[in-house]
Design a protein around this motif. Structure first.
Motif, PDB file in Angstrom:
ATOM      1  N   MET A  63      31.939 155.272  -2.976  1.00 29.43           N
ATOM      2  CA  MET A  63      32.063 154.608  -1.687  1.00 29.43           C
ATOM      3  C   MET A  63      33.528 154.396  -1.329  1.00 29.43           C
ATOM      4  O   MET A  63      34.380 154.249  -2.216  1.00 29.43           O
ATOM      5  CB  MET A  63      31.385 153.232  -1.717  1.00 29.43           C
ATOM      6  CG  MET A  63      29.882 153.243  -1.912  1.00 29.43           C
ATOM      7  SD  MET A  63      29.240 151.538  -1.841  1.00 29.43           S
ATOM      8  CE  MET A  63      27.527 151.817  -2.309  1.00 29.43           C
ATOM      9  N   THR A  64      33.800 154.362  -0.041  1.00 29.86           N
ATOM     10  CA  THR A  64      35.115 153.915   0.390  1.00 29.86           C
ATOM     11  C   THR A  64      35.180 152.394   0.229  1.00 29.86           C
ATOM     12  O   THR A  64      34.137 151.730   0.145  1.00 29.86           O
ATOM     13  CB  THR A  64      35.368 154.272   1.860  1.00 29.86           C
ATOM     14  OG1 THR A  64      34.459 153.512   2.677  1.00 29.86           O
ATOM     15  CG2 THR A  64      35.183 155.760   2.115  1.00 29.86           C
ATOM     16  N   PRO A  65      36.372 151.813   0.189  1.00 29.58           N
ATOM     17  CA  PRO A  65      36.445 150.349   0.095  1.00 29.58           C
ATOM     18  C   PRO A  65      35.674 149.649   1.212  1.00 29.58           C
ATOM     19  O   PRO A  65      35.011 148.631   0.974  1.00 29.58           O
ATOM     20  CB  PRO A  65      37.945 150.073   0.182  1.00 29.58           C
ATOM     21  CG  PRO A  65      38.590 151.313  -0.360  1.00 29.58           C
ATOM     22  CD  PRO A  65      37.707 152.438   0.082  1.00 29.58           C
ATOM     23  N   GLU A  66      35.748 150.197   2.424  1.00 28.30           N
ATOM     24  CA  GLU A  66      35.051 149.583   3.550  1.00 28.30           C
ATOM     25  C   GLU A  66      33.537 149.665   3.377  1.00 28.30           C
ATOM     26  O   GLU A  66      32.821 148.698   3.661  1.00 28.30           O
ATOM     27  CB  GLU A  66      35.478 150.250   4.851  1.00 28.30           C
ATOM     28  CG  GLU A  66      36.929 150.032   5.254  1.00 28.30           C
ATOM     29  CD  GLU A  66      37.929 150.820   4.410  1.00 28.30           C
ATOM     30  OE1 GLU A  66      39.113 150.430   4.377  1.00 28.30           O
ATOM     31  OE2 GLU A  66      37.518 151.821   3.768  1.00 28.30           O
ATOM     32  N   GLU A  67      33.052 150.808   2.898  1.00 25.01           N
ATOM     33  CA  GLU A  67      31.612 150.956   2.643  1.00 25.01           C
ATOM     34  C   GLU A  67      31.160 149.997   1.540  1.00 25.01           C
ATOM     35  O   GLU A  67      30.071 149.412   1.620  1.00 25.01           O
ATOM     36  CB  GLU A  67      31.306 152.393   2.239  1.00 25.01           C
ATOM     37  CG  GLU A  67      31.434 153.394   3.381  1.00 25.01           C
ATOM     38  CD  GLU A  67      31.349 154.834   2.910  1.00 25.01           C
ATOM     39  OE1 GLU A  67      31.092 155.717   3.755  1.00 25.01           O
ATOM     40  OE2 GLU A  67      31.557 155.079   1.687  1.00 25.01           O
ATOM     41  N   ALA A  68      31.983 149.833   0.516  1.00 24.07           N
ATOM     42  CA  ALA A  68      31.632 148.949  -0.596  1.00 24.07           C
ATOM     43  C   ALA A  68      31.540 147.495  -0.134  1.00 24.07           C
ATOM     44  O   ALA A  68      30.629 146.765  -0.528  1.00 24.07           O
ATOM     45  CB  ALA A  68      32.658 149.093  -1.720  1.00 24.07           C
ATOM     46  N   VAL A  69      32.468 147.079   0.712  1.00 23.14           N
ATOM     47  CA  VAL A  69      32.425 145.710   1.243  1.00 23.14           C
ATOM     48  C   VAL A  69      31.142 145.480   2.029  1.00 23.14           C
ATOM     49  O   VAL A  69      30.446 144.475   1.837  1.00 23.14           O
ATOM     50  CB  VAL A  69      33.659 145.434   2.135  1.00 23.14           C
ATOM     51  CG1 VAL A  69      33.491 144.117   2.886  1.00 23.14           C
ATOM     52  CG2 VAL A  69      34.931 145.417   1.305  1.00 23.14           C
ATOM     53  N   CYS A  70      30.814 146.418   2.905  1.00 23.16           N
ATOM     54  CA  CYS A  70      29.602 146.300   3.710  1.00 23.16           C
ATOM     55  C   CYS A  70      28.356 146.259   2.825  1.00 23.16           C
ATOM     56  O   CYS A  70      27.445 145.455   3.050  1.00 23.16           O
ATOM     57  CB  CYS A  70      29.525 147.476   4.690  1.00 23.16           C
ATOM     58  SG  CYS A  70      28.111 147.397   5.805  1.00 23.16           S
ATOM     59  N   HIS A  71      28.338 147.110   1.800  1.00 22.61           N
ATOM     60  CA  HIS A  71      27.193 147.159   0.886  1.00 22.61           C
ATOM     61  C   HIS A  71      27.018 145.825   0.157  1.00 22.61           C
ATOM     62  O   HIS A  71      25.893 145.298   0.070  1.00 22.61           O
ATOM     63  CB  HIS A  71      27.393 148.288  -0.131  1.00 22.61           C
ATOM     64  CG  HIS A  71      26.337 148.346  -1.192  1.00 22.61           C
ATOM     65  ND1 HIS A  71      25.082 148.874  -0.964  1.00 22.61           N
ATOM     66  CD2 HIS A  71      26.344 147.920  -2.493  1.00 22.61           C
ATOM     67  CE1 HIS A  71      24.357 148.774  -2.069  1.00 22.61           C
ATOM     68  NE2 HIS A  71      25.103 148.199  -3.009  1.00 22.61           N
ATOM     69  N   VAL A  72      28.108 145.264  -0.335  1.00 22.35           N
ATOM     70  CA  VAL A  72      28.018 144.032  -1.126  1.00 22.35           C
ATOM     71  C   VAL A  72      27.581 142.850  -0.268  1.00 22.35           C
ATOM     72  O   VAL A  72      26.708 142.076  -0.656  1.00 22.35           O
ATOM     73  CB  VAL A  72      29.372 143.743  -1.824  1.00 22.35           C
ATOM     74  CG1 VAL A  72      29.366 142.346  -2.443  1.00 22.35           C
ATOM     75  CG2 VAL A  72      29.649 144.790  -2.901  1.00 22.35           C
ATOM     76  N   ILE A  73      28.157 142.706   0.913  1.00 20.88           N
ATOM     77  CA  ILE A  73      27.822 141.510   1.712  1.00 20.88           C
ATOM     78  C   ILE A  73      26.424 141.598   2.312  1.00 20.88           C
ATOM     79  O   ILE A  73      25.849 140.572   2.688  1.00 20.88           O
ATOM     80  CB  ILE A  73      28.868 141.248   2.825  1.00 20.88           C
ATOM     81  CG1 ILE A  73      28.905 142.387   3.839  1.00 20.88           C
ATOM     82  CG2 ILE A  73      30.242 141.006   2.226  1.00 20.88           C
ATOM     83  CD1 ILE A  73      29.874 142.124   4.999  1.00 20.88           C
ATOM     84  N   THR A  74      25.857 142.809   2.373  1.00 25.21           N
ATOM     85  CA  THR A  74      24.502 142.938   2.933  1.00 25.21           C
ATOM     86  C   THR A  74      23.417 142.996   1.861  1.00 25.21           C
ATOM     87  O   THR A  74      22.238 142.775   2.165  1.00 25.21           O
ATOM     88  CB  THR A  74      24.387 144.196   3.810  1.00 25.21           C
ATOM     89  OG1 THR A  74      24.778 145.349   3.057  1.00 25.21           O
ATOM     90  CG2 THR A  74      25.257 144.063   5.053  1.00 25.21           C
ATOM     91  N   THR A  75      23.787 143.263   0.591  1.00 19.41           N
ATOM     92  CA  THR A  75      22.773 143.392  -0.466  1.00 19.41           C
ATOM     93  C   THR A  75      22.874 142.328  -1.543  1.00 19.41           C
ATOM     94  O   THR A  75      21.909 142.111  -2.283  1.00 19.41           O
ATOM     95  CB  THR A  75      22.866 144.775  -1.141  1.00 19.41           C
ATOM     96  OG1 THR A  75      24.147 144.914  -1.769  1.00 19.41           O
ATOM     97  CG2 THR A  75      22.661 145.891  -0.123  1.00 19.41           C
ATOM     98  N   ASN A  76      24.011 141.669  -1.659  1.00 21.10           N
ATOM     99  CA  ASN A  76      24.198 140.670  -2.705  1.00 21.10           C
ATOM    100  C   ASN A  76      24.260 139.289  -2.050  1.00 21.10           C
ATOM    101  O   ASN A  76      25.241 138.951  -1.391  1.00 21.10           O
ATOM    102  CB  ASN A  76      25.497 140.948  -3.478  1.00 21.10           C
ATOM    103  CG  ASN A  76      25.654 140.049  -4.694  1.00 21.10           C
ATOM    104  OD1 ASN A  76      25.164 138.925  -4.715  1.00 21.10           O
ATOM    105  ND2 ASN A  76      26.347 140.547  -5.714  1.00 21.10           N
TER     106      ASN A  76
END
Length: 563
Positions: free
Chosen positions: A1-14
């Protein structure tokens, strides 16, 4: 993931890192939704991560404390402060000592009863302590031996209750160990603390001469902590470990900077609670001892001023050590020379060499980067830490500047301070509609990296210590032979910069560097005393408005020209 994709993934799934909008002091900001609401709640939140309290949490020389033992001491001190000293909600309680385990316990104990921690610089003189205690109105001070000596002359005039810690025990009516002896330790006192209540007052040098008391809230501190904690969740998504990589070591941090600064308290101590990390305190900075501690205790995280990482590298090379347990080698408090970055990466091949920019006013939250990004941009400060911060680059009129043009770094987040204590005008100058104007000038590029180029403030950063030029100038002007003085930074290979002074003397007067230092001793902390002095009998250089031209004088002095 790009850093931006990783941020979006974490705040929406964790759920831990879910974000929502909230109103703080009339301003809408992004904040974490489900994190602990207060600093003392961080202690309870870390119980499971620290092996249900069984893991070793804190080490200092030959002393060790499990998380359960540490928690027990916090609870004892909290009950003792409430029941024996009569302290409670909103009371300001000061701490003046070197980096002892008791300092960490006191931070959580004071905040557990709803009190406000007042961090006093351990290098301050009696005069400087007097100012901060008058300003904060703290009347209870926990102090070790050397600080107790400096506080004793102030006790009666300020009506202080002084409580001895370690080598100060037996010097006053109250000792920390006797306070703890009969206090409850099973639970913390039951106190309702609002997330927007004040947590601490930390003093940060400003351009007004006296240090400013930065008022931090619980919300500000815990949102900063979870912003850093989130980085450890994002990292493996951006750079996945090899399938056959060994299990990572337990996080373990070496504290080498003073705990009265945010660099040590927030991203090391407070972060260690929910991160399940161990903390090791050094009695005094010694690079060879730091190498041994990191090697023998599998320490993974080192965060100090740039001087310390450079000296750590020199000591490790001399000792033939590469410190393979280190996975994070950070610098804060001052800018690391760009030429050092590649050398550190070579000396410590397992460590991600990192840099960070933050302020006491932001609970240390701000900008940073690590590894390849840093090696590719060694002169940059990095990117804004997600996800609750916002960034603007403004001109003097408050307008956004185009990408790549010089602007003032301006940030908005729940981690911003509440105010400068007793300084409404200074607060209004830097806090505008929730945006904090930092006084640092830089440029923002298309990829989101910020490069800091200058400081609007007349601040000297000596090895991570902020020194206000006007503070030193004010002390110099008390010398009977000094008519006028101006203070500026002098480059220094080890500390980054030290204090230089140019003074106009009375006719016929002479002043040596040694005489000046002897005069200032006792009036200024030793780190503020100039290490270079230029004297003259003519008037100091002026600018177009007849004000002293500090920059021109500095340039002339450093180039041995007439000022």
């Amino acid at each position: 993931m790009t850093p931006e994709e990783a941020v979006c993934h974490v705040i929406t799934t964790n759920p831990t890192f879910a974000v929502h909008e909230v109103e703080v002091r009339g301003v809408t900001v992004k904040a974490f939704k489900a994190i602990p609401g207060t600093v003392p709640a961080l202690l309870a939140s870390g119980w499971e991560q620290h092996g249900e309290g069984a893991l070793e949490f804190l080490a200092y020389e030959s002393e060790t404390y499990t998380y359960a033992e540490f928690t027990q001491s916090v609870n004892q001190l909290a009950h003792a402060m409430r029941d024996e000293l009569g302290l409670g909600q909103g009371d300001r309680v000061a701490i003046a000592m070197r980096n002892y385990p008791e300092l960490l316990m006191l931070v959580l104990a004071i905040s557990s009863i709803g009190g406000v921690v007042v961090f006093l610089n351990a290098w301050w003189t009696s005069e400087e302590l007097d100012y901060a205690l008058l300003d904060s109105k703290a009347r209870v001070v926990f102090a070790d031996g050397l600080r107790m000596e400096r506080l004793q002359p102030l006790r009666d005039a300020l009506d202080l209750t002084l409580i001895g810690v370690r080598d100060a025990e037996g010097q006053t009516a109250h000792d920390l160990s006797s306070l703890k002896r009969n206090a409850r330790s099973d639970t913390a006192p039951l106190v309702e603390i609002d997330t927007d209540d004040d947590f601490a007052i930390m003093y940060s040098s400003g351009t007004t001469g006296h240090p400013k008391g930065v008022v931090q809230t619980h919300r500000g501190a815990v949102n900063a902590v979870f912003s850093w904690l989130m980085q450890s969740v994002i990292a493996p998504l951006v750079d996945p470990p090899d399938p056959d990589a060994p299990e990572p070591l337990r996080p373990s941090a070496l504290v080498v900077t003073p705990l009265f600064h945010v660099t040590a308290t927030h991203p090391l101590f407070l972060l260690s609670l929910p991160a399940g990390a161990k903390i090791t305190l050094m009695h005094k900075w010694d690079p060879e001892q730091a190498v041994r501690l990191i090697r023998d205790n599998s320490i993974t995280r080192f965060l100090g001023v740039p001087t310390q990482s450079a000296e750590l590298m020199e000591a490790a090379l001399k000792m033939g050590e590469t410190l393979p347990s280190l996975d994070y080698l950070g610098a804060g408090g001052a800018k690391r020379p760009g030429a050092q970055v590649a050398k550190l990466a070579e000396a410590f091949p397992n460590a991600g060499v990192a840099t960070g920019w933050g302020m006491t006013e932001t609970n240390a939250l701000g900008i940073g980067m690590i590894g390849d990004d840093y090696k590719a941009r060694p002169d940059s400060a990095g990117k804004l830490h997600p996800p609750v911060q916002e960034l603007r680059m403004l001109d003097d009129a408050g307008n956004d500047v185009p990408l790549g043009e010089l602007g003032e770094i301006t940030v908005k987040s729940p981690a911003n301070m509440r105010c400068y204590l007793n300084k409404p005008e200074a607060t209004d100058e830097v806090l505008q509609d929730g945006w904090l104007r930092t006084g640092d000038l830089g440029v923002l590029d298309l990829d989101g990296f910020v490069t800091i180029l200058d400081r609007k403030k007349n601040i000297i950063i000596r090895g991570g210590e902020n020194i206000a030029c006007l503070d030193v100038e004010g002390a110099l002007h008390h010398h009977p032979d000094v008519l006028e003085a101006t203070v500026f930074s002098v480059p220094d290979d080890r500390l980054g910069e030290t204090v230089g002074a140019a003074v106009q003397l009375k006719a016929g007067a002479q002043l040596t560097l040694a005489d000046m230092a002897a005069f200032l001793d006792g009036h200024l902390a030793k780190f503020k005393i100039p290490t270079a002095l230029w004297t003259q009998h003519d008037i100091l250089l002026r600018g177009a408005t007849d004000k002293i031209d500090r920059r021109a004088i500095r340039e002339a002095c450093l180039n041995n020209k007439e000022t």
